[in-house]
Design a protein around this motif. Structure first.
Motif, mmCIF file in Angstrom:
data_model
loop_
_atom_site.group_PDB
_atom_site.id
_atom_site.type_symbol
_atom_site.label_atom_id
_atom_site.label_comp_id
_atom_site.label_asym_id
_atom_site.label_seq_id
_atom_site.Cartn_x
_atom_site.Cartn_y
_atom_site.Cartn_z
ATOM 1 N N ARG A 208 0.841 -1.210 0.000
ATOM 2 C CA ARG A 208 0.000 0.000 0.000
ATOM 3 C C ARG A 208 0.873 1.256 0.000
ATOM 4 O O ARG A 208 0.572 2.236 -0.682
ATOM 5 C CB ARG A 208 -0.922 -0.017 1.215
ATOM 6 N N ARG B 4 2.120 2.302 -3.431
ATOM 7 C CA ARG B 4 1.124 2.722 -4.432
ATOM 8 C C ARG B 4 1.215 4.229 -4.636
ATOM 9 O O ARG B 4 1.325 4.987 -3.688
ATOM 10 C CB ARG B 4 -0.277 2.329 -3.970
ATOM 11 N N GLY C 62 -1.962 5.301 -9.658
ATOM 12 C CA GLY C 62 -2.488 3.942 -9.566
ATOM 13 C C GLY C 62 -1.422 2.874 -9.642
ATOM 14 O O GLY C 62 -1.686 1.713 -9.313
ATOM 15 N N GLU D 92 -6.848 -3.487 -2.569
ATOM 16 C CA GLU D 92 -5.846 -2.455 -2.307
ATOM 17 C C GLU D 92 -5.446 -1.696 -3.575
ATOM 18 O O GLU D 92 -4.745 -0.691 -3.501
ATOM 19 C CB GLU D 92 -4.597 -3.072 -1.672
ATOM 20 N N ASP E 80 -6.020 0.727 -6.716
ATOM 21 C CA ASP E 80 -6.872 1.794 -7.252
ATOM 22 C C ASP E 80 -7.172 1.405 -8.697
ATOM 23 O O ASP E 80 -6.530 1.871 -9.638
ATOM 24 C CB ASP E 80 -6.129 3.130 -7.174
ATOM 25 N N GLN E 81 -8.160 0.545 -8.858
ATOM 26 C CA GLN E 81 -8.318 -0.144 -10.136
ATOM 27 C C GLN E 81 -8.641 0.775 -11.308
ATOM 28 O O GLN E 81 -7.980 0.685 -12.352
ATOM 29 C CB GLN E 81 -9.340 -1.276 -9.990
ATOM 30 N N THR F 94 -7.933 3.877 -11.914
ATOM 31 C CA THR F 94 -6.756 4.666 -12.267
ATOM 32 C C THR F 94 -5.664 3.781 -12.858
ATOM 33 O O THR F 94 -4.999 4.162 -13.831
ATOM 34 C CB THR F 94 -6.211 5.407 -11.033
#
Length: 326
Positions: free
Chosen positions: A161, A164, A168, A198, A200-201, A203
């Motif tokens: 995380r 990230r 994205g 987890e 940011d799909q 993006t």
């Protein structure tokens, strides 16, 4: 330039790598990648349906010759130090050769867990370099060995995380820029851990699809050249996220095929350059995910034949393009 996959040439190219090339300087200079190269070679052959082109017993004997008794893990070459990357490749090779019983599972698990840092990241070896690639190696290997329950999953996910980014994507370490190879390892690790929440799909779908250039090839980050290896890194992440249709598969397929060496076999990073086993495997892996005819299905999470992962009960909810018949 060929518009079709030159399977016989590629099989011959890979077989030659384990033969006469041992007497070349390049063989010695690449010893630190030997275990990885065996994994790349075997996987490429299996994707093409020619897994028997490498002698099974010789392959297993080589893997076991790289066992580091002091560390309790595998090195890239006999008498080298153990590393997480070569340990994963050894486990993958033995899995594909139905020889996982040769692994001292308890010692390997102890070695892998010893490399997790307080941050949740993983070092590649005792010397301490950290990278999300090594985290993926740890998660993948523990999963193949059936020992994911030994991992501090929340600590591991928390570190992913932190890696990230606003676009994205994911970087090599927390704060590093997004890179397609690191996107793959982080997305695949999260898939294995059942934590794709987890990502940011929306993006990341955009960021990955933006990697395709007008010539059909994919790059690893903005403003970089296309390269065949990203045919896997990008396509695998999109496949895991069930969004492989977000890129032009026909143009990507043509780009990969254009990078084949029609004389010696093998696939290069792009047309006109020298082939190598690294780009050969990831070009073939990309073609498999794109549904190229007559290839074996590849699991994009583990980068191994899908049937082997299914037999281990480890398949996740990825989706490749439908295999074409012609």
């Amino acid at each position: 330039m060929s518009t079709s996959l030159l399977v016989p040439q590629h099989v011959a190219y890979i077989r030659a790598l384990s033969g006469d090339s041992k007497h070349e300087l390049s063989y010695d200079l690449s010893a630190h990648l030997r275990m990885n190269a065996v994994y790349w070679s075997l996987t490429a052959l299996l994707i093409m349906g020619h897994g028997d082109a490498l002698d099974r017993d010789e392959t297993i004997d080589f893997v076991m010759s790289c066992w580091d008794e002091e560390a309790g893990a595998f090195s890239a070459h006999p008498d080298h130090d153990a590393h997480l990357r070569s340990t994963l490749s050894a486990i993958q090779i033995l899995s594909m050769q139905n020889a996982l019983n040769r692994v001292d599972v308890d010692r390997v698990v102890k070695y892998i867990l010893s490399l997790q840092q307080p941050s949740g990241s993983f070092a590649g070896d005792a010397f301490g370099e950290t990278d999300t690639r090594f985290l993926y190696c740890a998660v993948n290997a523990l999963s193949l060995l059936g020992k994911l329950d030994k991992l501090d999953i929340e600590k591991t996910v928390a570190y992913i995380r932190r890696c990230r980014n606003f676009d994205g994507g994911f970087g090599a370490v927390a704060g590093a820029e997004s890179h397609a190879s690191r996107v793959f390892v982080c997305v695949a690790a999260l898939a294995i851990l059942d934590r794709l929440d987890e990502v940011d799909q929306p993006t990341l779908y955009w960021w990955l699809s933006e990697r395709q250039l007008p010539n059909g090839g994919l790059n690893g980050r903005p403003e970089k050249l296309e390269d065949v290896c990203y045919s896997f890194w990008v396509s695998s992440a999109l496949s895991i996220l069930n969004k492989l249709t977000w890129i032009d598969s026909s143009k990507l397929e043509a780009f990969i095929l254009s990078a084949q060496n029609t004389e010696s076999g093998g696939i290069a990073d792009r047309a006109g350059n020298m082939p190598d086993i690294f780009h050969t495997i990831f070009g073939l892996a990309g073609l498999s995910l794109l549904g190229y005819p007559a290839l074996v299905d590849l699991d994009p999470v583990y980068c191994m034949p899908a049937s082997i992962i299914e037999n281990l009960g480890l398949r996740k909810g990825w989706k490749a393009l439908q295999r074409r018949t012609s």
